[in-house]
Design a protein around this motif. Structure first.
Motif, PDB file in Angstrom:
ATOM      1  N   GLU A  63       0.836  -1.204   0.000  1.00 58.89           N
ATOM      2  CA  GLU A  63       0.000   0.000   0.000  1.00 58.89           C
ATOM      3  C   GLU A  63       0.876   1.260   0.000  1.00 58.89           C
ATOM      4  OE1 GLU A  63      -3.206   0.123   2.824  1.00 58.89           O
ATOM      5  OE2 GLU A  63      -3.582  -2.033   2.628  1.00 58.89           O
ATOM      6  N   ALA A  64       2.007   1.190   0.687  1.00 55.33           N
ATOM      7  CA  ALA A  64       2.951   2.311   0.664  1.00 55.33           C
ATOM      8  C   ALA A  64       3.459   2.528  -0.755  1.00 55.33           C
ATOM      9  CB  ALA A  64       4.118   2.037   1.607  1.00 55.33           C
ATOM     10  N   TYR A  65       3.743   1.430  -1.447  1.00 60.15           N
ATOM     11  CA  TYR A  65       4.208   1.512  -2.844  1.00 60.15           C
ATOM     12  C   TYR A  65       3.116   2.085  -3.749  1.00 60.15           C
ATOM     13  CZ  TYR A  65       5.948   0.013  -7.423  1.00 60.15           C
ATOM     14  OH  TYR A  65       6.359  -0.013  -8.731  1.00 60.15           O
ATOM     15  N   VAL A 115       7.442   6.627 -10.566  1.00 58.85           N
ATOM     16  CA  VAL A 115       7.629   5.225 -10.963  1.00 58.85           C
ATOM     17  C   VAL A 115       9.077   4.804 -10.732  1.00 58.85           C
ATOM     18  CG1 VAL A 115       5.740   5.163 -12.626  1.00 58.85           C
ATOM     19  CG2 VAL A 115       8.004   5.944 -13.365  1.00 58.85           C
ATOM     20  N   LEU A 116       9.836   5.638 -10.017  1.00 57.60           N
ATOM     21  CA  LEU A 116      11.260   5.370  -9.816  1.00 57.60           C
ATOM     22  C   LEU A 116      11.669   5.400  -8.335  1.00 57.60           C
ATOM     23  CD1 LEU A 116      12.590   7.816 -12.580  1.00 57.60           C
ATOM     24  CD2 LEU A 116      12.103   5.383 -12.873  1.00 57.60           C
ATOM     25  N   PRO A 117      10.888   4.846  -7.418  1.00 55.16           N
ATOM     26  CA  PRO A 117      11.223   4.993  -5.988  1.00 55.16           C
ATOM     27  C   PRO A 117      12.546   4.363  -5.590  1.00 55.16           C
ATOM     28  CG  PRO A 117       9.475   3.383  -6.271  1.00 55.16           C
ATOM     29  CD  PRO A 117       9.655   4.055  -7.598  1.00 55.16           C
ATOM     30  N   ALA A 118      12.875   3.191  -6.137  1.00 56.97           N
ATOM     31  CA  ALA A 118      14.131   2.537  -5.783  1.00 56.97           C
ATOM     32  C   ALA A 118      15.330   3.338  -6.270  1.00 56.97           C
ATOM     33  CB  ALA A 118      14.178   1.125  -6.359  1.00 56.97           C
ATOM     34  N   ILE A 119      15.109   4.129  -7.326  1.00 65.53           N
ATOM     35  CA  ILE A 119      16.175   4.969  -7.891  1.00 65.53           C
ATOM     36  C   ILE A 119      16.235   6.312  -7.175  1.00 65.53           C
ATOM     37  CG2 ILE A 119      16.895   6.223  -9.967  1.00 65.53           C
ATOM     38  CD1 ILE A 119      15.749   3.824 -11.583  1.00 65.53           C
ATOM     39  N   CYS A 120      15.088   6.983  -7.069  1.00 60.66           N
ATOM     40  CA  CYS A 120      15.058   8.295  -6.414  1.00 60.66           C
ATOM     41  C   CYS A 120      15.470   8.193  -4.946  1.00 60.66           C
ATOM     42  CB  CYS A 120      13.664   8.906  -6.522  1.00 60.66           C
ATOM     43  SG  CYS A 120      13.218   9.370  -8.208  1.00 60.66           S
ATOM     44  N   GLY A 121      15.125   7.097  -4.305  1.00 58.26           N
ATOM     45  CA  GLY A 121      15.507   6.907  -2.916  1.00 58.26           C
ATOM     46  C   GLY A 121      17.017   6.863  -2.734  1.00 58.26           C
ATOM     47  N   ARG A 122      17.729   6.548  -3.815  1.00 55.44           N
ATOM     48  CA  ARG A 122      19.187   6.464  -3.759  1.00 55.44           C
ATOM     49  C   ARG A 122      19.889   7.747  -4.210  1.00 55.44           C
ATOM     50  NH1 ARG A 122      17.753   1.012  -4.491  1.00 55.44           N
ATOM     51  NH2 ARG A 122      19.186  -0.430  -3.439  1.00 55.44           N
ATOM     52  N   TYR A 158      13.791   1.716   0.482  1.00 55.24           N
ATOM     53  CA  TYR A 158      13.339   0.432   1.032  1.00 55.24           C
ATOM     54  C   TYR A 158      12.060  -0.032   0.340  1.00 55.24           C
ATOM     55  CZ  TYR A 158      11.611  -2.988   4.419  1.00 55.24           C
ATOM     56  OH  TYR A 158      11.121  -4.132   5.023  1.00 55.24           O
ATOM     57  N   ILE A 159      11.112   0.874   0.186  1.00 54.01           N
ATOM     58  CA  ILE A 159       9.852   0.510  -0.476  1.00 54.01           C
ATOM     59  C   ILE A 159      10.097   0.152  -1.937  1.00 54.01           C
ATOM     60  CG2 ILE A 159       7.599   1.391  -1.237  1.00 54.01           C
ATOM     61  CD1 ILE A 159       7.786   0.588   1.723  1.00 54.01           C
ATOM     62  N   GLY A 160      10.957   0.925  -2.601  1.00 56.62           N
ATOM     63  CA  GLY A 160      11.290   0.615  -3.989  1.00 56.62           C
ATOM     64  C   GLY A 160      11.922  -0.757  -4.129  1.00 56.62           C
ATOM     65  N   ASP A 161      12.831  -1.075  -3.219  1.00 53.59           N
ATOM     66  CA  ASP A 161      13.484  -2.382  -3.256  1.00 53.59           C
ATOM     67  C   ASP A 161      12.495  -3.510  -2.958  1.00 53.59           C
ATOM     68  OD1 ASP A 161      15.841  -1.127  -3.858  1.00 53.59           O
ATOM     69  OD2 ASP A 161      16.764  -1.403  -1.878  1.00 53.59           O
ATOM     70  N   MET A 162      11.576  -3.264  -2.026  1.00 56.57           N
ATOM     71  CA  MET A 162      10.562  -4.270  -1.714  1.00 56.57           C
ATOM     72  C   MET A 162       9.627  -4.494  -2.911  1.00 56.57           C
ATOM     73  SD  MET A 162      10.859  -5.698   1.280  1.00 56.57           S
ATOM     74  CE  MET A 162      12.609  -5.710   0.881  1.00 56.57           C
ATOM     75  N   SER A 163       9.370  -3.429  -3.658  1.00 55.34           N
ATOM     76  CA  SER A 163       8.501  -3.566  -4.836  1.00 55.34           C
ATOM     77  C   SER A 163       9.155  -4.447  -5.893  1.00 55.34           C
ATOM     78  CB  SER A 163       8.187  -2.187  -5.421  1.00 55.34           C
ATOM     79  OG  SER A 163       9.270  -1.676  -6.181  1.00 55.34           O
ATOM     80  N   ILE A 164      10.501  -4.392  -5.960  1.00 58.15           N
ATOM     81  CA  ILE A 164      11.230  -5.249  -6.901  1.00 58.15           C
ATOM     82  C   ILE A 164      11.280  -6.679  -6.378  1.00 58.15           C
ATOM     83  CG2 ILE A 164      13.522  -5.701  -7.876  1.00 58.15           C
ATOM     84  CD1 ILE A 164      13.918  -2.614  -7.939  1.00 58.15           C
ATOM     85  N   LYS A 165      11.623  -6.820  -5.117  1.00 60.29           N
ATOM     86  CA  LYS A 165      11.750  -8.148  -4.512  1.00 60.29           C
ATOM     87  C   LYS A 165      10.432  -8.917  -4.530  1.00 60.29           C
ATOM     88  CE  LYS A 165      13.003 -10.417  -0.149  1.00 60.29           C
ATOM     89  NZ  LYS A 165      13.461 -10.215   1.253  1.00 60.29           N
ATOM     90  N   ASN A 166       9.321  -8.210  -4.213  1.00 62.48           N
ATOM     91  CA  ASN A 166       8.015  -8.873  -4.104  1.00 62.48           C
ATOM     92  C   ASN A 166       7.144  -8.697  -5.343  1.00 62.48           C
ATOM     93  OD1 ASN A 166       8.561  -9.720  -1.418  1.00 62.48           O
ATOM     94  ND2 ASN A 166       8.055  -7.670  -0.673  1.00 62.48           N
ATOM     95  N   ARG A 194      26.948   3.646  -6.835  1.00 64.64           N
ATOM     96  CA  ARG A 194      25.960   4.670  -6.453  1.00 64.64           C
ATOM     97  C   ARG A 194      24.549   4.226  -6.795  1.00 64.64           C
ATOM     98  NH1 ARG A 194      23.432   8.150  -4.298  1.00 64.64           N
ATOM     99  NH2 ARG A 194      23.565  10.391  -4.507  1.00 64.64           N
ATOM    100  N   LEU A 195      24.408   3.538  -7.907  1.00 64.53           N
ATOM    101  CA  LEU A 195      23.096   3.077  -8.366  1.00 64.53           C
ATOM    102  C   LEU A 195      23.267   1.727  -9.056  1.00 64.53           C
ATOM    103  CD1 LEU A 195      20.076   3.690  -8.767  1.00 64.53           C
ATOM    104  CD2 LEU A 195      20.676   4.835 -10.901  1.00 64.53           C
ATOM    105  N   PRO A 196      22.984   0.623  -8.368  1.00 69.30           N
ATOM    106  CA  PRO A 196      23.162  -0.712  -8.947  1.00 69.30           C
ATOM    107  C   PRO A 196      22.368  -0.892 -10.243  1.00 69.30           C
ATOM    108  CG  PRO A 196      22.784  -0.859  -6.588  1.00 69.30           C
ATOM    109  CD  PRO A 196      22.524   0.568  -6.970  1.00 69.30           C
ATOM    110  N   ARG A 197      23.019  -1.460 -11.246  1.00 69.18           N
ATOM    111  CA  ARG A 197      22.373  -1.660 -12.550  1.00 69.18           C
ATOM    112  C   ARG A 197      21.127  -2.530 -12.427  1.00 69.18           C
ATOM    113  NH1 ARG A 197      24.506   2.026 -13.262  1.00 69.18           N
ATOM    114  NH2 ARG A 197      26.359   2.577 -14.454  1.00 69.18           N
ATOM    115  N   LYS A 198      21.171  -3.509 -11.524  1.00 68.36           N
ATOM    116  CA  LYS A 198      20.028  -4.415 -11.363  1.00 68.36           C
ATOM    117  C   LYS A 198      18.789  -3.633 -10.939  1.00 68.36           C
ATOM    118  CE  LYS A 198      19.424  -8.816 -11.856  1.00 68.36           C
ATOM    119  NZ  LYS A 198      19.651  -9.402 -13.181  1.00 68.36           N
ATOM    120  N   VAL A 199      18.968  -2.638 -10.076  1.00 70.26           N
ATOM    121  CA  VAL A 199      17.847  -1.811  -9.624  1.00 70.26           C
ATOM    122  C   VAL A 199      17.255  -1.048 -10.804  1.00 70.26           C
ATOM    123  CG1 VAL A 199      17.220   0.191  -8.213  1.00 70.26           C
ATOM    124  CG2 VAL A 199      18.668  -1.611  -7.256  1.00 70.26           C
TER     125      VAL A 199
END
Length: 214
Positions: free
Chosen positions: A44-46, A54-61, A90-98, A157-162
């Protein structure tokens, strides 16, 4: 939720005036998404974040948080501001993981839009146009999407996988991508204007600067 993150989210006062949101260029609803994290409702946070980014895992970094959202946080007046960047990451990474999905379009439209460039602006434009039902095609001069995110920011600084996984979410909306297509070499804007209803130019404005050292 990790203890360190829990401590960070508990710092948020859930201000009604939302100064952090006013400091965010995208106007992310920061108190609302952090409140969902407090409740351990990560998807729900995501979803709340996805209303504006649409870039939370990136902007968060990579966002300059201390100049933007965190710079407006009332916690920072007498102490340390809420670490909004780490929570967003964290939320961006969780969106990728889950495998949380971006919202799909509710009604298809007939209009076709071409986007030149697949950096942050091009990707964001593509995602929101597609979610509003437009048919979207990205033209990218390199053999990978991402623009500055892929070719300008180092891996540490920004992992390619992300970056790759974030782009996958956008393509999954039904966005088409044409790689190795360079403006001025493979096509002109006039060519696209005849095939599409609109053209968005997102080629960036970067000027490389050499260090001039051996």
């Amino acid at each position: 939720m990790e203890a360190e993150l829990k401590e960070k989210v508990e710092q948020c006062l859930n201000c009604k005036v939302k100064p952090c949101t006013k400091g965010c260029p995208l106007e992310n609803n920061i108190p609302a998404f952090i409140e969902k994290v407090k409740q351990d409702k990560l998807e729900e946070a995501y979803e709340i974040l996805s209303e504006t980014t649409v870039l939370p895992a990136i902007c968060g970094r990579i966002c300059p948080h201390y100049k933007q959202c965190m710079g407006k946080c009332v916690r920072g007046i007498k102490g340390q501001p809420v670490n909004i960047g780490d929570i967003e990451k964290y939320i961006g990474d969780m969106s990728i993981k889950n495998n949380y999905k971006l919202p799909n379009c509710e009604q298809e439209r007939n209009e076709k839009i071409a986007i030149i460039g697949s950096g942050p602006a091009g990707l964001t434009c593509a995602a929101f146009l597609r979610r509003n039902g437009f048919k979207v095609t990205i033209y990218e001069k390199h053999d990978k999407l991402g623009g500055l995110l892929t070719h300008g920011i180092p891996e540490f600084r920004l992992p390619r996988k992300v970056v790759e996984k974030t782009i996958e979410k956008i393509l999954d909306l039904g966005v088409e991508a044409k790689l190795n297509q360079e403006l001025g070499r493979d096509f002109e804007i006039e060519d696209l204007a005849q095939k599409y209803d609109a053209v968005f130019v997102a080629i960036g404005a970067n000027i490389p600067s050499k260090m001039n050292v051996e």
